[in-house]
Scaffold this active site. Sequence first.
Site, PDB file in Angstrom:
ATOM      1  N   HIS A  42     175.520  49.390  24.959  1.00 50.92           N
ATOM      2  CA  HIS A  42     174.966  48.389  25.179  1.00 50.92           C
ATOM      3  C   HIS A  42     173.458  48.785  24.867  1.00 50.92           C
ATOM      4  O   HIS A  42     172.959  49.796  25.005  1.00 50.92           O
ATOM      5  CB  HIS A  42     174.813  48.124  26.805  1.00 50.92           C
ATOM      6  N   CYS A 110     175.812  41.759  23.248  1.00 48.81           N
ATOM      7  CA  CYS A 110     174.302  42.302  23.548  1.00 48.81           C
ATOM      8  C   CYS A 110     173.878  43.081  22.339  1.00 48.81           C
ATOM      9  O   CYS A 110     172.727  43.024  22.100  1.00 48.81           O
ATOM     10  CB  CYS A 110     174.397  43.173  24.857  1.00 48.81           C
TER      11      CYS A 110
END
Length: 343
Positions: A42, A110
């Site tokens: 992420h 993301c």
Amino acid sequence: TMETKKSGSGSAVILYVYDLSRGMARAMSKQLVGTQVDGIWHTGVVAHGYEYFYGGGIQSSLPECNQAGQTVQKIALGATTKTQEELHTFLRSIASDWTADKYHLLQHNCNNFSDTVCNFLLGKPIPSFITGLPSQVLSTPMGSMIAGYYENMAKQQTDSFVPTGSGDLNLPPIGGGASMEALGVTGAGASSSSSLTPSSAEGLGTKDLTGKLIRKVWNENDSKIARKALQLLSKLLGNIAKQPKEAKFQKLKVGVLEKRLNGVTGGFALLERVGFAKNTEKTHYIMDPKKLPTLPGVVAKIQSKLGSSTSVTNKIDGAAISSNSPSISKNGAKSTATTTTPR
């Protein structure tokens, strides 16, 4: 260290990389999918002293002050000439494309968002080992079998990163973010695609006094005392962050707080650090309005320390400690903690 950025100035751009698996991918991926995967990545883009990321919409926080936890790597990508105002205008223009329902494991996650932002700020993408990870995993026989699980896990994790004041677009104020010095960056920027040194990667841990004080409360008190103290502060600060115009949450009774935090190492120091100070009569702690924009990040950092695997249902009402409400009972308000399976 905090500083206000001039609206006309540029900024260093740093890619913050987190491992959603908390090390499990590196340890178990070879056995599970037949190929080595070092992490379930992420990312967030740090520019102008704030971290911008995709999780339930376009979100922001102070760097490393969100529920993604601690970074495993910080990659300095260069310096942008774009102002913070220009960045925010761009993010507003693409907000409808980055709502929670638009998430897609391969094409709209993301890391794709970070890639889009870096292309705007610098005219270049983020490292391909990050954006190419889903395809790498799903190209294996076992990876294709667990595709649904992988996508669901990644989406649930990033959706949970929505800070206080949830919504599809949460942008910070102009200026007031973490300084480049605090982020371990010197000069106009850092060399292209270079990893910051381990000591620099811990820059916020040594320079961010708020983070140090949260750890002090956590590490230097009995575990139950530390947890109750941080739950209390999270609730009090969360009330203010959610309702910044409600004055009652920003005026706390000294006597009641002293009962609740008495004997808690670092408790009052943390309270004062986030913006509270006693009034001249020494009867109340009053919140500094200039610190209001930083509270969502502080709350997220406290919640991260409390642990992402525990969902706290805290029935302590911040108003009970405010000047407009009766004092809480001698034993304090009740709080219950419900342990849930990490998402």
